[in-house]
Design a protein around this motif. Structure first.
Motif, PDB file in Angstrom:
ATOM      1  N   SER A 162       0.452   4.150  -5.679  1.00 32.51           N
ATOM      2  CA  SER A 162       1.635   5.004  -5.641  1.00 32.51           C
ATOM      3  C   SER A 162       1.368   6.361  -6.278  1.00 32.51           C
ATOM      4  O   SER A 162       1.891   7.384  -5.823  1.00 32.51           O
ATOM      5  CB  SER A 162       2.805   4.310  -6.356  1.00 32.51           C
ATOM      6  N   LEU A 163       0.543   6.380  -7.331  1.00 32.21           N
ATOM      7  CA  LEU A 163       0.277   7.629  -8.040  1.00 32.21           C
ATOM      8  C   LEU A 163      -0.738   8.518  -7.331  1.00 32.21           C
ATOM      9  O   LEU A 163      -0.642   9.750  -7.387  1.00 32.21           O
ATOM     10  CB  LEU A 163      -0.227   7.324  -9.455  1.00 32.21           C
ATOM     11  N   LEU A 164      -1.712   7.909  -6.647  1.00 33.29           N
ATOM     12  CA  LEU A 164      -2.858   8.679  -6.171  1.00 33.29           C
ATOM     13  C   LEU A 164      -2.956   8.818  -4.655  1.00 33.29           C
ATOM     14  O   LEU A 164      -3.385   9.873  -4.161  1.00 33.29           O
ATOM     15  CB  LEU A 164      -4.155   8.042  -6.693  1.00 33.29           C
ATOM     16  N   GLY A 174      -2.897   9.721  -1.031  1.00 29.10           N
ATOM     17  CA  GLY A 174      -2.324  10.799  -0.252  1.00 29.10           C
ATOM     18  C   GLY A 174      -2.001  12.053  -1.029  1.00 29.10           C
ATOM     19  O   GLY A 174      -1.550  13.045  -0.453  1.00 29.10           O
ATOM     20  N   ARG A 175      -2.222  12.052  -2.327  1.00 28.95           N
ATOM     21  CA  ARG A 175      -1.938  13.242  -3.146  1.00 28.95           C
ATOM     22  C   ARG A 175      -3.177  14.109  -3.315  1.00 28.95           C
ATOM     23  O   ARG A 175      -3.087  15.342  -3.339  1.00 28.95           O
ATOM     24  CB  ARG A 175      -1.402  12.828  -4.510  1.00 28.95           C
ATOM     25  N   ILE A 176      -4.335  13.476  -3.444  1.00 25.60           N
ATOM     26  CA  ILE A 176      -5.602  14.188  -3.586  1.00 25.60           C
ATOM     27  C   ILE A 176      -6.638  13.465  -2.729  1.00 25.60           C
ATOM     28  O   ILE A 176      -6.510  12.271  -2.464  1.00 25.60           O
ATOM     29  CB  ILE A 176      -6.070  14.228  -5.059  1.00 25.60           C
ATOM     30  N   ARG A 231       1.848   8.881   2.903  1.00 25.26           N
ATOM     31  CA  ARG A 231       0.746   9.155   1.974  1.00 25.26           C
ATOM     32  C   ARG A 231      -0.443   8.223   2.192  1.00 25.26           C
ATOM     33  O   ARG A 231      -1.596   8.635   2.055  1.00 25.26           O
ATOM     34  CB  ARG A 231       1.253   9.093   0.536  1.00 25.26           C
ATOM     35  N   ARG A 247      -2.167   9.559   5.199  1.00 24.82           N
ATOM     36  CA  ARG A 247      -2.900  10.776   4.831  1.00 24.82           C
ATOM     37  C   ARG A 247      -4.187  10.415   4.088  1.00 24.82           C
ATOM     38  O   ARG A 247      -5.235  11.044   4.288  1.00 24.82           O
ATOM     39  CB  ARG A 247      -2.021  11.672   3.960  1.00 24.82           C
TER      40      ARG A 247
END
Length: 304
Positions: free
Chosen positions: A45-47, A49-51, A88, A91
């Protein structure tokens, strides 16, 4: 020969694939779903698709044995993912999917029940290079997806042992009142109803159990969710099992298998004729019409 990698297929239906088609299909479990284990869930949930993330991190959330199958697909192959809705996650895995291998996503339920913001989220998925397909022609047009329709398979056997006149199985959702009124109306006509509306997991039927109950009824009941125009699987189950169909979807009259002797449309057909409809013989539907809805034909949208 090309290979189609299918993530989270309905196995009971895909078992109806002919050997010459099945040899080109690789069926994979739903390995993209939310992972078991609290730490895995939190880190994803934290990581995700974010980076940009290396494969070794993705292997922690998505089992390597399954993830490697799709990232090693070759030109000429294709990937088909059922009901993917986590933007995400899509992605995160996209950089590792071969650029020359088309990756389709098939939505077999109304997208309003899958996404909180369908237009926005579907556009985000499309912008990543995924090809979106839907069972519903109206939703496909509204959201710019390809409509590949609904499908089923030929049953392995039929049954002449009829134990009910009308059969419904499904979650109550927003139709509990309608189902209660419908059952009351049917039983007031002296019709035997078999309604399964599970409210706890223990009350749910497996799909083989469901099909067994369906095989022993005269008429399958299909109550669509509000705003849905595409076919649920119920009309095709009725078609392939030679059953009558009672539905609240008026769009069904547009389909080539529709016969007024076989399909009763709530809100259109006179309710006082319902019992006569159920007890009357089925009209024959040409085999080539039925065959067009078989999974072996449907899969060609993606395989060839």
């Amino acid at each position: 020969m090309s290979t189609l990698y299918v993530v989270s297929p309905p196995l009971e239906i895909f078992e109806g694939l002919k050997p010459e088609v099945k040899q080109h299909i690789v069926m994979l479990p739903d390995f993209l779903r939310y992972p078991a284990g609290r730490f895995k869930g939190i880190t994803r949930s934290l990581l995700a698709g974010r980076i940009p993330l290396p494969k070794r991190i993705l292997y922690y959330w998505f089992p390597k044995e399954h993830f490697d199958r799709i990232i090693h697909a070759r030109p000429g192959d294709a990937i088909l993912i059922y009901e993917a809705c986590n933007v995400r996650v899509l992605r995160a895995i996209r950089p590792y999917l071969p650029k020359d291998v088309p990756c389709y996503i098939y939505y077999c339920n109304p997208v309003g029940t899958t996404f909180r913001r369908p237009a926005e989220e579907l556009q985000a998925i499309r912008s990543l290079g995924y090809r979106l397909t839907s069972f519903d022609p109206c939703e496909a047009k509204r959201y710019g997806m390809e409509c590949t329709g609904q499908y089923f398979r030929y049953p392995e056997s039929q049954s002449d042992d009829i134990t009910s006149d009308c059969f419904f199985c499904g979650l109550p959702k927003n139709r509990a009142g309608l189902l209660h009124d419908l059952r009351t109306s049917l039983e007031s006509e002296g019709l035997v109803c078999d309604f399964v509306i599970p409210r706890t997991p223990s009350e749910k039927l497996t799909y083989p159990q469901y099909l067994d109950r369906l095989a022993h009824t005269r008429c399958v009941i299909d109550i669509c969710q509000q705003g849905q125009t595409g076919l649920t699987r119920r009309p095709l189950e009725a078609l392939f099992y030679d059953k009558k169909l009672l539905t609240n979807n008026p769009e069904i009259a547009r389909y080539d298998f529709y016969r007024p002797q076989n399909v009763f449309i709530l809100g259109k057909d006179p309710i006082e004729r319902l019992r006569a409809f159920i007890e009357s013989p089925l009209a024959k539907v040409p085999e080539h019409v039925r065959a067009a809805y078989d999974v072996n034909e449907w899969i060609r949208h993606y395989l060839f």
